[in-house]
Structures are given as structure tokens and as C-alpha cells.
Design an enzyme around this catalytic site. Sequence first.
Site: not given
Length: 595
Positions: A328-329
Site C-alpha cells: 500500500c502506501i
Amino acid sequence: MAEKPDRTVSSVIDELDNLIAEIPRLNDASVEKIDSRIRSIIGKASQGLSPVQLLLAYTDWLAHLSISPARRVRLLQNFSEKLLRLSTFTARAITEKSENPPPKKYPYFMNDLWRKVPFSVMAKGHSMAVEWLKEADTDLPGMGPFSKELVDFINGHALEVISPTNLPQTNPEVLKTTWENKGRNLLEGIGNMQRDIQKKLLRDNRPEMGDFKVGENLAITPGQVIYQNNLIELIQYTPTTETVAREPVLIVPAWIMKYYILDLVPEKSLVNYLVAQGKTVFMISWKNPDKDDRELDIDDYIKSGILDALDAVKTVVPKTKINATGYCIGGTLLAIAAAYLAREQDDILNSITLLAAQTDFTEPGEIKLFLGASQLAFLDSMMWTDGYLEAASMGGAFKALRTQELVWNPAVERYYLGRETKPVALMAWNADGTRMPAAMHSRYLHELFVENRLASCKFLVEGKPVAIQDIRVPFFVVGTSADHVAPWKSVYKIHHMARSDITFLLTSGGHNAGIVSGPEHPHRRYQIKSQDPMAPYIDPDSWVESVESHPGSWWPAWNLWLDDQSSEQVAPPTMGAEGTDYEVLWPAPGKYVFG
């Protein structure tokens, strides 16, 4: 311990009045502080949404619709046509007593009870209303694209509120259950609602995790914390094989989630799987920030997070390079850190794996609807007032992307059908949210999502720009086909930026379930293809059409790729490095995960 009840509407109004009363006595330095505080109060009252953003979008829509008289006449004609079609459909359904399958595009009408009159008529009428409203806000000349998408989004969700599935008197399953149970389901639903309201009023933020507990039946892969600073704990997992790949794996999870999504129950633990396959695995566990961490920035997360972790790993496993993985981030942060290392000519990385992680944000999906200029101003004010953004605020935005699935369907189950659904492991993890420090999250939203600086080589680390194009190690990139957070076509854009070999894999499932897809998962499929940086570009649609599909989990395919990146098999390293700053501190899952 439960906190004090939420403030009343009158107390919020009184607070705003007091702030406004202070304005005549302010100096210039205090003006922005007061304005920011007012935006924060309004933002919290509106659950983080900007009423100004909505007003501007609907003004744009209605103003352009007002100067399109022919369009309005056509909409009235379409409305009349749909009413006539619905009347015909109703008459045929009643006279022929036939069962009519509901529209396939609306999965919440899939229950067979929706095939019968009058429920089939309700389903048909609702689908027609959705189609007509979409016609009303589509392709208006002069209307801004952002306004169009926001209006379309809000209109669709407004109709979901009054969908016949969400009303007890028009939902056939609720009516059938109520008749069979003699109303006991409604009494149980009222009890569920009372408990939920009480928890909300008492501001009881303890996560609803059911029978799951971290360290007992979640995050239980054996390991040791070998390093801690003010931002991370680093976990080294205990080897279970006689030999391991020389190159270790360092995993960088997102800071907006607890790391153990990658170490759920054993059969769904990516960490457990990698260890069993003969990999030396290290995991970053982020601290859950509070108001004292408001100034933590992306540079801090790179230096005190990824770079400090790399230093620890190369001390425990010396004289080798590292296979870095980001989710993800956390994957976005890893890509930035890798570009920084490339800029500094540090070749510690052996490969990079990005799981549902974006590096180009030109098409970030529906989440961009919550990132307009006015919306960001409200978020910034809320974060700077508290020092962080609450997990509930970000969670509310993600829920808004799929309200039928994440809001209305659970409400029907809980309040009308009286069912108490125990959370599964992934749901328990999802309830265990984290906060985000103000400086870090503000910069992330502004410079990456809105300004897209990383894709244009304008993102600064330690005051100088970094470029993905500088990275020379191979990439393994995973996208998930039903991802609402990091749409796979957005993840695919790494092909525009990297000048290294890229192996792209597309798996079925969503942002979380598609990644947490154990090797025994019976319903997954994936496509995989490696691309030389000098080969012609393949657009994502052509890629999907041309690449063979395989049944099963993507984990074994990634494990084989990691094997290809390994130089040899060696004896497992020691746990930690005695006599250094990386000695064993305490057992996994550590302390920060409970914050």
C-alpha cells in the site's frame, strides 16, 4: 476506559460563537489559527467532509443544467419513458405471475426473493432511477470533471440510502425473517442498535475484534524485536528451515494500518509462508503517533523508518543485499526511499516488491473525490488542531467508496435481521486502526495525490528531488483487480517510470483480500508477465487480454521470483546481532502494535 460523551450541537455552536467573538481582537499572526480551528470544528461535525466542496460541485451541475433547456426536456422525456416501461413491467409481472431476475449490475438484489412481485418491481424501479439520475449529471458541456464525478458519486449514494434493500418494509428477506421469528429479530436488532449508540456516545474507541487478540491468535509467527526507535520496531522472524536464501526480505507495511495484516492467522500469514519457504524475514512495525508526533514528516519515515531498518538488517545479515517489499502506501514510501538510495549511489537493495502500491497518482481512483482543494483544507485543519488524523476519519472515507457493502448491508444484518456477525481475522485487523501524523499525512496528500510530484521527479527528500527512473534493481509489482484504494491500472503505471525489469502480476480480489491470499485459497486467479525496460509499451487493457490466467494464489509465483533473486542457500543468521545496537529486545509482535 470510556471517554466523555460527544459534545452537543449547542456546545459546538457556542464554541464557534466564542471563536468568532475573538476575531476583532486578533493580530495577523492569529487569524489563520482561528480560521483553521473553525474549519476543524466544522470538519469534525461533517465527519471530515467539506460542505463547501459539495456546494461548489452541485452549483456547477445545476448552473450548467439551468442553461441547457433542451437537455432538461430530454430528461423529462426519458423520465416519462422509464415510468411507462416500469408500468408495463409491473402489469406483465402481475398478470403473468412470472418471476423476473433483478438487474445483474446490482448485486444487492441477487436474493431469489427479489424475483417475485412486488419486490421485483421495486428492484426494477430503483435501477431505473439510478440510470436516470446518472443521465442527468453526465456530459454537461462546461461542467468541471471533478464536479461531475463528485455529483455522480453523491447522487448514487443518495439513492442507495433509499434503496428498497435498506428499508425493512420493502426488504423481502427482512419481512420473511420477521414473520418466521415472530419479530424477535427486530428486538435483537434494537438491542444491537442501543449498544452501538451507547458506545458512540461514550466515545468507546476500542476496536471490535471479536475473539481475535494480537499475540494470541493474530500476529503469532515466532520472532523477536531487535530494534526500536521513536518511530519503528523491527521484528526478525525465527527461521524454520535448515537453510535460507542468502538475501533477506524486509517488509515495509503502510503506516495507516497495523503491520499484522501480513501476519494474520497462520494460514493467511504472508510472513509465515515466506519463513516456511526458507526466507529470512524482517518486518517494520510503525508506532501509532499521537499529538506529540505532529511534526513527523516523510523524511523522518524514510530515515528513522526504512533506512534505520536497512541498517539493522545489513548488520544482522552482513555482506549481502536486501529484497525490500512494500505494501500500500508503505510501498510508495519504499519506492521513494529506493529512489533516494539510488540518488546517493547506495546499492544495498537487491530487488523491490510493491504490493498494491501507487507511484503515479494521475488516476488514483474514487479516493480522489475526497481530495479536492476545499476538502484538503478541512483535513489539514483537523490534523493540525489535533496533531494527527484519526483512523476513523480515513476509515470513513474508505467506507464511503462502498457504502452498500460496508455500511448499509451490515446495518440491515445487524439492526433488521438481528444478526451478530463475529468478525473474521481480516475484519478484526481492519477494526484496529491507526492515526496519521499531521505533517506526514498532509505532505503525502498534497505532494503525491494532488501534485503527483513523484511521477514528475519533483518530490524532495532531504531537499533534493528523487526519481524512480534512477532505480536499477528488478521490480515485482502486484495489483488487485477489484482495488478501490489503489486501482490496478494506477499501480501498472510503474511501467511509465521505472527503467528496470518489471514483473507485473494482477490477482483477483480487493486491496486487502487480494494481497492476503494464502496458497490454499480456492477462488483466486492471477496473471503474470515480465517486461524488459527496452521492450515496447503494453497498455493495461492489452496486457489483460494477452496474458495467460492461472488459478490459485499469487504467493507461490512471487516466492519463485524471490528464489530467482537469490544467489545461494546458507545457514540461517543469528537472531539479532550480539554486541551491537540490534540485540534481541523482546518477543514479537512487540509493543508498538498495541499502541
